[in-house]
Design a protein around this motif. Structure first.
Motif, PDB file in Angstrom:
ATOM      1  N   UNK A   1      -7.352 -19.810  56.729  1.00  0.00           N
ATOM      2  CA  UNK A   1      -6.266 -19.613  57.687  1.00  0.00           C
ATOM      3  C   UNK A   1      -5.649 -20.919  58.163  1.00  0.00           C
ATOM      4  N   UNK A   2      -6.495 -21.897  58.473  1.00  0.00           N
ATOM      5  CA  UNK A   2      -6.006 -23.193  58.965  1.00  0.00           C
ATOM      6  C   UNK A   2      -5.222 -23.918  57.875  1.00  0.00           C
ATOM      7  N   UNK A   3      -5.746 -23.900  56.647  1.00  0.00           N
ATOM      8  CA  UNK A   3      -5.068 -24.584  55.545  1.00  0.00           C
ATOM      9  C   UNK A   3      -3.712 -23.959  55.245  1.00  0.00           C
ATOM     10  N   UNK A   4      -3.664 -22.620  55.191  1.00  0.00           N
ATOM     11  CA  UNK A   4      -2.392 -21.948  54.916  1.00  0.00           C
ATOM     12  C   UNK A   4      -1.337 -22.287  55.971  1.00  0.00           C
ATOM     13  N   UNK A   5      -1.773 -22.319  57.228  1.00  0.00           N
ATOM     14  CA  UNK A   5      -0.841 -22.621  58.309  1.00  0.00           C
ATOM     15  C   UNK A   5      -0.415 -24.091  58.287  1.00  0.00           C
ATOM     16  N   UNK A   6      -1.290 -24.965  57.755  1.00  0.00           N
ATOM     17  CA  UNK A   6      -1.018 -26.404  57.794  1.00  0.00           C
ATOM     18  C   UNK A   6      -0.004 -26.848  56.743  1.00  0.00           C
ATOM     19  N   UNK A   7       0.128 -26.101  55.642  1.00  0.00           N
ATOM     20  CA  UNK A   7       0.998 -26.542  54.541  1.00  0.00           C
ATOM     21  C   UNK A   7       2.396 -26.967  55.000  1.00  0.00           C
ATOM     22  N   UNK A   8       3.145 -26.101  55.685  1.00  0.00           N
ATOM     23  CA  UNK A   8       4.532 -26.484  56.018  1.00  0.00           C
ATOM     24  C   UNK A   8       4.643 -27.568  57.085  1.00  0.00           C
ATOM     25  N   UNK A   9       3.523 -27.891  57.738  1.00  0.00           N
ATOM     26  CA  UNK A   9       3.560 -28.900  58.794  1.00  0.00           C
ATOM     27  C   UNK A   9       3.190 -30.293  58.300  1.00  0.00           C
ATOM     28  N   UNK A  10       2.774 -30.396  57.060  1.00  0.00           N
ATOM     29  CA  UNK A  10       2.366 -31.697  56.536  1.00  0.00           C
ATOM     30  C   UNK A  10       3.576 -32.630  56.390  1.00  0.00           C
ATOM     31  N   UNK A  11       3.445 -33.894  56.803  1.00  0.00           N
ATOM     32  CA  UNK A  11       4.583 -34.824  56.690  1.00  0.00           C
ATOM     33  C   UNK A  11       4.925 -35.213  55.264  1.00  0.00           C
ATOM     34  N   UNK A  12       4.000 -34.983  54.325  1.00  0.00           N
ATOM     35  CA  UNK A  12       4.231 -35.316  52.919  1.00  0.00           C
ATOM     36  C   UNK A  12       3.586 -34.253  52.042  1.00  0.00           C
ATOM     37  N   UNK A  13       4.288 -33.887  50.943  1.00  0.00           N
ATOM     38  CA  UNK A  13       3.719 -32.894  50.030  1.00  0.00           C
ATOM     39  C   UNK A  13       2.487 -33.433  49.313  1.00  0.00           C
ATOM     40  N   UNK A  14       2.278 -34.737  49.329  1.00  0.00           N
ATOM     41  CA  UNK A  14       1.070 -35.288  48.718  1.00  0.00           C
ATOM     42  C   UNK A  14      -0.183 -34.836  49.472  1.00  0.00           C
ATOM     43  N   UNK A  15      -0.020 -34.509  50.744  1.00  0.00           N
ATOM     44  CA  UNK A  15      -1.158 -34.006  51.522  1.00  0.00           C
ATOM     45  C   UNK A  15      -1.500 -32.568  51.151  1.00  0.00           C
ATOM     46  N   UNK A  16      -0.642 -31.924  50.343  1.00  0.00           N
ATOM     47  CA  UNK A  16      -0.957 -30.578  49.865  1.00  0.00           C
ATOM     48  C   UNK A  16      -2.086 -30.595  48.837  1.00  0.00           C
ATOM     49  N   UNK A  17      -2.347 -31.736  48.241  1.00  0.00           N
ATOM     50  CA  UNK A  17      -3.441 -31.832  47.270  1.00  0.00           C
ATOM     51  C   UNK A  17      -4.798 -31.590  47.937  1.00  0.00           C
ATOM     52  N   UNK A  18      -5.149 -32.325  49.015  1.00  0.00           N
ATOM     53  CA  UNK A  18      -6.439 -32.002  49.678  1.00  0.00           C
ATOM     54  C   UNK A  18      -6.468 -30.608  50.273  1.00  0.00           C
ATOM     55  N   UNK A  19      -5.306 -30.086  50.708  1.00  0.00           N
ATOM     56  CA  UNK A  19      -5.288 -28.722  51.243  1.00  0.00           C
ATOM     57  C   UNK A  19      -5.642 -27.705  50.155  1.00  0.00           C
ATOM     58  N   UNK A  20      -5.123 -27.904  48.939  1.00  0.00           N
ATOM     59  CA  UNK A  20      -5.479 -26.999  47.832  1.00  0.00           C
ATOM     60  C   UNK A  20      -6.959 -27.105  47.502  1.00  0.00           C
ATOM     61  N   UNK A  21      -7.523 -28.311  47.595  1.00  0.00           N
ATOM     62  CA  UNK A  21      -8.952 -28.500  47.345  1.00  0.00           C
ATOM     63  C   UNK A  21      -9.782 -27.710  48.369  1.00  0.00           C
ATOM     64  N   UNK A  22      -9.403 -27.822  49.646  1.00  0.00           N
ATOM     65  CA  UNK A  22     -10.140 -27.097  50.691  1.00  0.00           C
ATOM     66  C   UNK A  22     -10.008 -25.592  50.493  1.00  0.00           C
ATOM     67  N   UNK A  23      -8.822 -25.128  50.096  1.00  0.00           N
ATOM     68  CA  UNK A  23      -8.648 -23.701  49.801  1.00  0.00           C
ATOM     69  C   UNK A  23      -9.548 -23.257  48.653  1.00  0.00           C
ATOM     70  N   UNK A  24      -9.729 -24.147  47.651  1.00  0.00           N
ATOM     71  CA  UNK A  24     -10.625 -23.840  46.544  1.00  0.00           C
ATOM     72  C   UNK A  24     -12.059 -23.670  47.010  1.00  0.00           C
ATOM     73  N   UNK A  25     -12.495 -24.549  47.913  1.00  0.00           N
ATOM     74  CA  UNK A  25     -13.844 -24.434  48.487  1.00  0.00           C
ATOM     75  C   UNK A  25     -13.991 -23.099  49.212  1.00  0.00           C
TER      76      UNK A  25
END
Length: 401
Positions: free
Chosen positions: A98-122
């Motif tokens: 839930x936190x990761x999904x909500x965080x995606x559009x708030x990230x200042x850079x799309x490069x930060x979507x890489x660790x978010x996808x990793x956490x979603x995988x976990x």
């Protein structure tokens, strides 16, 4: 006194069955969040990354971070489930999702979507492995096929839910991410409902993921087959349908029909898995899936035939995985079962990584590359099953000599 004692025992038995039924319903409903988070984020994030100017290679690298998360957590799930128990870990995974999904559009850079996808995988791996284990532990040999069929149908419902949500929310703005977050939080409420029965997570030996892979090669192969063809189909069936003359909208409807078949037909297949030899059923379902896939070029050119053909094919193919879950659940228990499912999670990631890549290559070279890829993959798996069965029969003979 005896009559009163028997009545009390009957009431206790009925209460136990009721709690088991409620617990299964809760776990199976929670499991659908695994499929939903993957099927929602995969097309959504890919489209937004392309719009941001990233290359297809970098988009693929971002998608691969999901598999990296799976690889990171899978080896530790067995011991974690013993130490913390499944419910606590599932709660953490839902919060992470839930936190990761909500965080995606708030990230200042799309490069930060890489660790978010990793956490979603976990988080997805925790949900996948522990809900599967929990459902199997609460079932019995007499009903395991039906229980795991319902579980598989719930996963398929989750996979179908992501694209359905996007069809209403669109790809822009906060809304699609917010809907995913709300669903994850709703699952958090469901998993905390009273009366939930937890399985006892006790290890039945010094097992690890690699050992479980060797003990259950058919389970590993089934998982890779399922993820490779499922992800390839979601990616390319619509494109293949357009090649055959369907419109883009009608091609998308074909995918929906296939997924509906994958959901509805699991229940009769699960009932059948409780009545017949499960390995034989798996072989039959694989053979039918391979033969009918090779017939797609003919069946998908006739509109009245295409819809029922894909409906039935979706049910038969996903039934291979359902039958395998019933087989595994009858052989392993507790933390050993967690290890099996964790290993399957690794193979799921591998299949999802290579399946679409290979299917795309087939389509680049051959006009009917998708059905050829699907049919050949099912055929190779069928050969693999016969080889494993033959090896298992020869092994005792070799030990005696």
């Amino acid at each position: 006194m005896n009559a009163g004692g028997e009545m009390g025992a009957d009431l206790a038995l009925q209460d136990g069955r009721a709690r088991t039924g409620v617990s299964l319903a809760i776990i199976i409903a929670t499991a659908s969040v695994f499929g939903l988070t993957y099927s929602l984020t995969a097309p959504l994030v890919a489209q937004l990354l392309i719009e941001s100017g990233m290359t297809e290679t970098l988009v693929g690298a971002n998608a691969a971070m999901h598999a990296v998360g799976v690889l990171m957590i899978a080896p530790f799930l067995s011991q974690l489930s013993i130490r913390y128990q499944p419910k606590r870990l599932i709660v953490v995974a839902l919060l992470m999702s839930g936190i990761c999904l909500f965080a995606f559009p708030w990230m200042p850079s799309v490069w930060l979507w890489f660790p978010l996808r990793l956490i979603l995988g976990v988080a997805a791996e925790i949900l996948f492995v522990l809900t599967e284990t929990w459902a199997s532990e609460l079932s019995t040999d007499s009903n395991r096929g039906r229980v795991m069929a319902t579980y598989t149908a719930s996963l398929s419902l989750g996979f179908a839910g992501g694209p359905l949500i996007l069809s209403y929310t669109g790809f822009d703005g906060l809304l699609p991410f917010a809907v995913g977050t709300i669903i994850a939080m709703a699952a958090l409420l469901v998993i905390n409902m009273p009366g939930l029965r937890q399985p006892a997570m006790v290890s039945h030996g010094h097992s690890n993921i690699l050992r479980m892979m060797r003990l259950s090669p058919i389970a590993m192969g089934t998982t890779a087959l399922n993820s490779a063809i499922e992800t390839a189909g979601l990616s390319f069936l619509g494109i293949y349908a357009v090649r055959l003359g369907w419109s883009e909208t009608d091609g998308a409807q074909l995918i929906t029909v296939l997924m509906i078949g994958a959901i509805i037909l699991q229940l009769p297949i699960g009932w059948l898995a409780d009545k017949v030899n499960r390995i034989g059923l798996m072989i039959g379902l694989t053979a039918l899936s391979a033969i009918s896939a090779f017939l797609w070029p003919l069946m998908l050119t006739v509109e009245w035939l295409a819809y029922p053909a894909l409906f039935i094919w979706g049910g038969l193919f996903v039934g291979i995985y359902t039958t395998m879950l019933a087989i595994i659940g009858s052989q392993f228990r507790g933390a050993d079962l967690v290890n099996i499912y964790a290993a399957m999670g690794l193979l799921w990631g591998a299949g999802a990584l290579f399946g679409p890549t290979l299917a795309g290559g087939f389509l680049d070279v051959l006009p009917h590359g998708l059905p050829i890829f699907v049919g050949l993959t099912c055929t190779l798996f069928l050969i693999f099953v016969f080889y494993v069965k033959k090896s298992a029969i020869r092994a005792p003979e070799a030990n005696q000599s």
